[in-house]
Design a protein around this motif. Structure first.
Motif, PDB file in Angstrom:
ATOM      1  N   THR A  13     -24.776 -47.889  14.959  1.00  0.00           N
ATOM      2  CA  THR A  13     -24.486 -49.466  14.643  1.00  0.00           C
ATOM      3  C   THR A  13     -25.423 -50.294  14.551  1.00  0.00           C
ATOM      4  N   ALA A  58     -19.439 -41.361  11.012  1.00  0.00           N
ATOM      5  CA  ALA A  58     -20.129 -42.458  10.844  1.00  0.00           C
ATOM      6  C   ALA A  58     -20.278 -42.872   9.429  1.00  0.00           C
ATOM      7  N   ASN A 106     -16.944 -43.846   8.210  1.00  0.00           N
ATOM      8  CA  ASN A 106     -16.486 -45.284   8.591  1.00  0.00           C
ATOM      9  C   ASN A 106     -17.348 -46.459   7.967  1.00  0.00           C
ATOM     10  N   ARG A 107     -18.592 -46.118   7.664  1.00  0.00           N
ATOM     11  CA  ARG A 107     -19.350 -47.277   7.046  1.00  0.00           C
ATOM     12  C   ARG A 107     -18.514 -47.422   5.586  1.00  0.00           C
ATOM     13  N   THR A 132     -16.363 -50.148  16.703  1.00  0.00           N
ATOM     14  CA  THR A 132     -17.711 -49.806  16.643  1.00  0.00           C
ATOM     15  C   THR A 132     -18.797 -50.205  15.665  1.00  0.00           C
ATOM     16  N   GLU A 133     -18.015 -50.534  14.516  1.00  0.00           N
ATOM     17  CA  GLU A 133     -19.075 -50.805  13.316  1.00  0.00           C
ATOM     18  C   GLU A 133     -19.116 -52.575  13.355  1.00  0.00           C
ATOM     19  N   THR A 134     -18.083 -53.110  13.984  1.00  0.00           N
ATOM     20  CA  THR A 134     -18.034 -54.728  13.907  1.00  0.00           C
ATOM     21  C   THR A 134     -18.027 -55.414  15.471  1.00  0.00           C
TER      22      THR A 134
END
Length: 219
Positions: free
Chosen positions: A86, A153, A156-157, A198-200
């Motif tokens: 992240t 990952a 997901n990005r 997880t990303e934000t």
């Protein structure tokens, strides 16, 4: 024990760090074999003391686990350590790429720009087949050049980036979060929510509320 095998196989496929992939496969398998052997023996033999042969086999498996864990995990090797992605930068300098890597990078970018990351159940094997390139070359590019340690990952990005744009769009205010998740290739709302957080650092619903000034539609 069966779930240990499943997790070992799934985690190995998703991991892009080549030196870490054998560890993620064999360490859970050794643990499952040792634990499963004890359970199987106790079911079959009850509470009777194990004969020397069985004790020797069990001790050998424990020794193998200790030696494997020691050799694999106690080295000072940053590639083998768990690391969050992240907030990391994923930009690539084309000048640093070899000619073959530039071609592969362009293919990958075109595929992602076309939205291929929305494919449900997409794996790096499937993406390599779609691009018509060897899987090991794609793994190396995504890991060593793009900076991702896991394929999930990398996906997901792209997926969460599009999700953020949709959630901040007033014209799609009434689009349910579940529909957004399914359209982006996630197999469940829980998986999407976990990846989004997880990303934000927040949930899709809260992100939409923040971007649209407290007005939310369906979720």
């Amino acid at each position: 024990m069966a779930d240990l095998f499943r997790v070992a196989l799934a985690g190995r496929d998703d991991d892009l760090v080549e030196r870490r992939r054998p560890i993620r496969l064999w360490l859970p398998i050794l643990v499952a074999a040792q634990s499963g052997g004890i359970l199987l023996y106790e079911v079959m033999a009850g509470t009777s003391a194990a004969p020397p042969t069985v004790q020797l086999v069990n001790a050998s498996l424990i020794l193998a686990i200790v030696l494997f864990a020691g050799l694999a995990l106690l080295r000072t090797d940053p590639d083998l350590l768990v690391e969050t992605e992240t907030g990391r930068s994923h930009t690539t300098d084309r000048a640093a790429l070899s000619p073959s890597e530039q071609v592969l990078h362009d293919k990958l970018r075109e595929s992602m720009d076309a939205g291929y990351y929305r494919t449900p159940g997409l794996t790096i094997t499937g993406l390599a087949e779609h691009l018509g390139v060897p899987e090991h070359r794609l793994r190396a590019l995504v890991n060593q050049r793009l900076g991702h340690r896991n394929f999930s990952a990398f996906l997901n990005r792209h997926r969460i980036g599009e999700a953020c744009a949709i959630l901040a769009d007033r014209d799609r205010l009434d689009l349910p979060v579940l529909t957004i998740a399914m359209d982006l290739g996630y197999n469940s709302l829980a998986t999407f929510n976990r990846a989004f957080r997880t990303e934000t650092g927040t949930t899709p619903t809260d992100y939409r509320r923040e971007r649209l000034g407290g007005t939310t539609g369906q979720n």
